[in-house]
Design an enzyme around this catalytic site. Structure first.
Site, PDB file in Angstrom:
ATOM      1  N   GLU A 247     137.617 150.775 -39.699  1.00  0.00           N
ATOM      2  CA  GLU A 247     136.807 151.634 -38.566  1.00  0.00           C
ATOM      3  C   GLU A 247     138.088 152.188 -37.706  1.00  0.00           C
ATOM      4  OE1 GLU A 247     133.697 152.212 -38.542  1.00  0.00           O
ATOM      5  OE2 GLU A 247     133.211 150.568 -40.025  1.00  0.00           O
ATOM      6  N   CYS A 281     135.819 155.590 -29.756  1.00  0.00           N
ATOM      7  CA  CYS A 281     136.062 156.489 -31.081  1.00  0.00           C
ATOM      8  C   CYS A 281     135.152 157.498 -31.261  1.00  0.00           C
ATOM      9  CB  CYS A 281     136.076 155.276 -32.175  1.00  0.00           C
ATOM     10  SG  CYS A 281     134.511 154.199 -31.970  1.00  0.00           S
TER      11      CYS A 281
END
Ligand code: NAP
Length: 473
Positions: A247, A281
């Protein structure tokens, strides 16, 4: 103050310690043991020994341990939020929201532990398959090595620990060096929740030493990593045949169509850009606004951003606090300078005080500038003018990353078109790319990563599909 590793159900002192400083006040808040290869080896050995106990544990018992963890986290939620605020400089209201989400993530994990299903297959669909019964089961893979980033020190750990335990795996957890306290706190809670010894082992220390060892050790079956693309790609290259879930980063964008009521979306866009100082993110980094509404969007966006409150993360009204390191402040200022030299206009911010970078709004930045094509991970947002949706899709897709993207439009055909044309892991219609709840499939394309999180999807990644065929002939 002096912390310990959690290995094989015991709290163990380290041989070397490093002070942990609050990014905001720069005060020392704890002394953190730094693992050498020897301690990492002990942690892997403990996880290896606990494999059988976890693999044999019935689903209702794994669920019950996770339910205990939910209850214990709820009981100590205020303390948990304070730990996050101190070690990450996350404004306390945002830290509380992270704890709420962490609780939800473990609840989903407890529920999913009870529905790890296989399927039956009609083997007689193939010639030669007659007279046979076939079904699949999902088995735990063994040891999950989890390497986590600083920006969501509880919830992103939960996205690895929750599904790993739900599926009957054991864990070696290596938290980010700036945010080890949240993980050590989790160790205390899991100990009290009744998790067998060795099922989770928490080793703090440098990414290079700990990360390297757990990525290359043959006893580890899965490496699940959340962090920067450079480190993630390095892990993938070293992990051999281990399963790898990555990720990684992004420079997420939103498109604003001409028919949108600007007043309704401004505060959501401001939140997406500046929440936790842009260190998310899926932070909103690039905004592409149709030329017909561009001026009014910019005016209102700058006006609302200028009202954000800057200060101590522990203060309840603070919106924006310190960046995670001094280096990140300097890097951000250099990128803003490059943008100015490249012809972009700084409409707000562009300066720092201590480790706090002021919320910064940049207009008309060229897509080759670092603030546009790299992940800024700071309170910086770009607003650019577009003439057509087609042009906007091209800008959004012109990126090494592809985590999530958003589009605001009142035209259903444009929304459908965007959902097809945007090359990302998730498209948010009439929302910012920053939207996430914890059971949805979450992950990216291109340099944003591999695999999906969201408990049910992670369980698929953390289990092996086994086929069983009975011959009745
Ligand atoms: P990072 O510097 O890549 O660190 C992440 C973790 O990797 C830390 O635990 C770090 O340990 C460890 N590490 C460092 N070098 C390593 C190596 N050679 N081998 C193995 N592990 C190593 O990332 P960060 O600054 O903490 O987090 C920010 C990044 O995470 C951003 O790019 C952000 O977009 C990304 N992120 C992605 C998601 C997502 O779900 N897609 C969510 C959150 C964050 P040390 O701390 O000891 O160096």
């Amino acid at each position: 103050m002096k912390k310990k590793f959690f290995i094989n159900g015991e709290w163990i002192e380290g041989n070397h310690y490093q002070p942990l400083k609050s990014p905001y006040s720069e005060e020392v808040i704890a002394e953190i043991p730094q693992a050498s290869e020897k301690e990492v080896d002990q942690a892997i050995e403990a996880a290896d020994k606990a494999r059988e106990v976890m693999a044999k544990m019935p689903a209702h018992k794994r669920a019950a341990i996770l339910e205990n963890l939910v209850r214990l986290t709820e009981e100590r939620a205020a303390e948990a939020a304070e730990i996050i605020a101190k070690e990450a400089a996350k404004p306390i209201t945002t830290a509380k929201a992270e704890v709420e989400r962490t609780i939800a993530t473990y609840k989903f994990a407890a529920e999913e532990a009870k529905r790890i299903y296989g399927e039956t297959l009609p083997l007689d669909a193939a010639q030669g398959g007659e007279g046979r019964v076939a079904y699949t089961v999902r088995e735990p893979l063994g040891i999950v090595a989890a390497i986590t980033p600083f920006n969501f020190p509880m919830n992103l750990v939960a996205h690895k620990v929750g599904p790993a335990l739900a599926a009957g795996n054991t864990i070696v957890l290596k938290p980010a060096s700036q945010t080890p306290l949240s993980s050590l706190f989790l160790g205390e809670l899991l100990e009290a929740a009744g998790l067998p010894k060795g099922a989770i082992n928490i080793v703090t220390g440098s990414g290079r030493v700990v990360g390297e060892k757990i990525t290359t050790d043959d006893r580890v079956s899965v490496v699940t990593f959340t962090g920067s693309p450079a480190v993630g790609i390095g892990i993938r290259n070293k992990a051999g045949l281990k399963r790898v879930i990555l990720e990684l980063g992004s420079n997420s964008a939103v498109i604003v169509d001409k028919n949108v009521e600007i007043d309704k979306i401004i505060s959501r866009c401001v939140t997406g850009a500046f929440s936790f100082q842009g260190q998310v993110c899926i932070s909103l980094q690039r905004i592409y606004v149709h030329e017909e509404v561009y001026e009014s969007f910019v005016e209102r966006f700058v006006e609302q951003t200028s009202q954000l409150k800057i200060g101590d993360p522990l203060h309840p009204t603070t919106d924006v606090s310190a960046l995670i390191t001094r280096n990140d402040v300097e890097r951000s200022l250099a990128w803003i300078e490059e943008a100015k030299e490249g012809g972009a206009k700084v409409a707000l911010g562009g300066k720092a005080e201590g480790n706090v970078l002021y919320p910064t709004v940049i207009l008309e930045a060229d897509s080759s500038l670092k603030v546009s094509c790299q992940e800024v991970f700071a309170p910086i947002v770009l607003i650019n003018k577009i003439q057509s949706m087609e042009e906007a899709y091209q800008f959004v897709n012109d990126s090494r990353y592809g985590l999530q993207a958003g589009i605001y439009t009142n035209d259903v055909f444009t929304a459908l078109e965007a959902s097809e044309k945007l090359h990302v892991g998730g498209v948010m219609i009439n929302d910012i790319p920053t939207f996430r709840v914890d059971h949805m499939p979450y992950g990216g394309v291109k340099e944003s990563g591999l695999g999906r999180e969201g408990i049910k999807y992670t369980i698929e990644e953390m289990t092996e599909l086994k086929l069983i065929v009975w011959n009745k002939n």
